[in-house]
Scaffold this active site. Sequence first.
Site, mmCIF file in Angstrom:
data_model
loop_
_atom_site.group_PDB
_atom_site.id
_atom_site.type_symbol
_atom_site.label_atom_id
_atom_site.label_comp_id
_atom_site.label_asym_id
_atom_site.label_seq_id
_atom_site.Cartn_x
_atom_site.Cartn_y
_atom_site.Cartn_z
ATOM 1 N N LYS A 68 -31.517 -41.586 10.124
ATOM 2 C CA LYS A 68 -30.213 -40.784 9.654
ATOM 3 C C LYS A 68 -30.219 -39.244 9.900
ATOM 4 O O LYS A 68 -29.297 -38.566 10.203
ATOM 5 C CB LYS A 68 -29.986 -40.971 8.221
ATOM 6 C CG LYS A 68 -29.639 -42.375 7.883
ATOM 7 C CD LYS A 68 -28.506 -43.272 8.537
ATOM 8 C CE LYS A 68 -27.174 -42.308 8.560
ATOM 9 N NZ LYS A 68 -25.930 -43.484 8.670
HETATM 10 N N1 PMP Z 1 -32.159 -48.112 7.012
HETATM 11 C C1 PMP Z 1 -31.747 -47.216 6.116
HETATM 12 C C2 PMP Z 1 -33.145 -47.066 4.996
HETATM 13 C C3 PMP Z 1 -30.631 -46.309 5.983
HETATM 14 O O1 PMP Z 1 -30.903 -45.347 5.109
HETATM 15 C C4 PMP Z 1 -29.644 -46.753 6.813
HETATM 16 C C5 PMP Z 1 -28.464 -45.700 6.780
HETATM 17 N N2 PMP Z 1 -27.884 -45.643 5.690
HETATM 18 C C6 PMP Z 1 -29.991 -47.589 7.832
HETATM 19 C C7 PMP Z 1 -31.015 -48.399 7.963
HETATM 20 C C8 PMP Z 1 -28.509 -47.791 8.598
HETATM 21 O O2 PMP Z 1 -28.210 -46.942 9.735
HETATM 22 P P1 PMP Z 1 -26.651 -46.781 10.326
HETATM 23 O O3 PMP Z 1 -25.898 -46.269 9.025
HETATM 24 O O4 PMP Z 1 -26.898 -46.065 11.355
HETATM 25 O O5 PMP Z 1 -25.986 -48.175 10.242
#
Ligand code: PMP
Length: 334
Positions: A44
């Site tokens: 992120k």
């Molecule tokens: N894995 C974790 C641990 C996250 O914190 C996030 C983001 N909330 C994601 C995956 C998913 O990423 P994205 O928001 O780009 O879909």
Amino acid sequence: MNAYSGISHHVGKTPLIRLNHLSDLTGSEILGKAEFMNPGGSVKDRAALGIIEAAESAGNLKPGDTIIEGTAGNTGIGLTVIGQARGYRTVIVIPENQSPEKIQLLRSLGAEVLVVPEKPFKDPGNYNKVAQRLAQERGYFWANQFDNTANRDAHFKTTGPEIWEQTKGEVSGFVASVGTGGTLAGTSLYLKSQNARIATACADPYGAAMWSWFTQHNLETNDGDSIAEGIGQGRVTKNLEGLEMDAAYRIDDQTAFTILQHLRQQEGLFLGLSSAINVAGAVRLAKERGPGQVIVTILCDSGHKYLSKLHNPEWTQANGLRADLPIESVLNSQ
Ligand code: PMP
């Protein structure tokens, strides 16, 4: 020009790690992008930097301003780390069911943290809605990671090109799970723009709607649940709009947990559950299309953030997860 740069410049450019055992077992290269090595410790950071830079360019942020965001934690950590380096305060609204480590880390970093009860998206008390409302009331900048497409653009501009270059264009598959959808959308769209034959796939936990969305274009979610944090989306965010996938898989928590143990014990990778759901998806794609594929997925964040839950045997046993299943059980059951 100084030859050295501060942390904003060191978001991304993460290593691509071969998952040796799973690659050997499947006959395809299974590669994990080590996003846990970012300054804030997760994928992120890319979205946080992209959102901040887009707002600065549009004249919506200037040093001394306050950024507010509703987040499962990692976006808040990214915004806070990058915010500190660029002169912004952060206010983070986080649901109470997220790991205590993330909440404590946010406070230690210097964010003002508001812990709110877990509420569905439609409820005005939902963490995201609270952030939006407080932004309006107090004149803060709302990062709006779910519907601000600077998030997906950051992955289009960085994650996608890095994977393309690191695999010398040999990547044949990309798999990711969805929180906001920024990672899956931005990276998939870039890779497809380079080679339309690259297979893109969504790995979804139970209780989320993305598997139904990509396979049937409806938002059914009424089966099961997951303990994974940061993923599990029930609506089509602006970051996901117009996105099509070649495949979508549902991954149960036990399968992901078995992979999580394997990666820790046999690869030296200490990760959170969304990373393991991603790797499970990569193994599925390898089994469907392999051998000989080059499949990339995302290692989103590290296990440090889940020491009291996912990496605490008392907690996992109480939640019915078995740590003793062999990795072959995953390959055979899928
Ligand atoms: N894995 C974790 C641990 C996250 O914190 C996030 C983001 N909330 C994601 C995956 C998913 O990423 P994205 O928001 O780009 O879909």
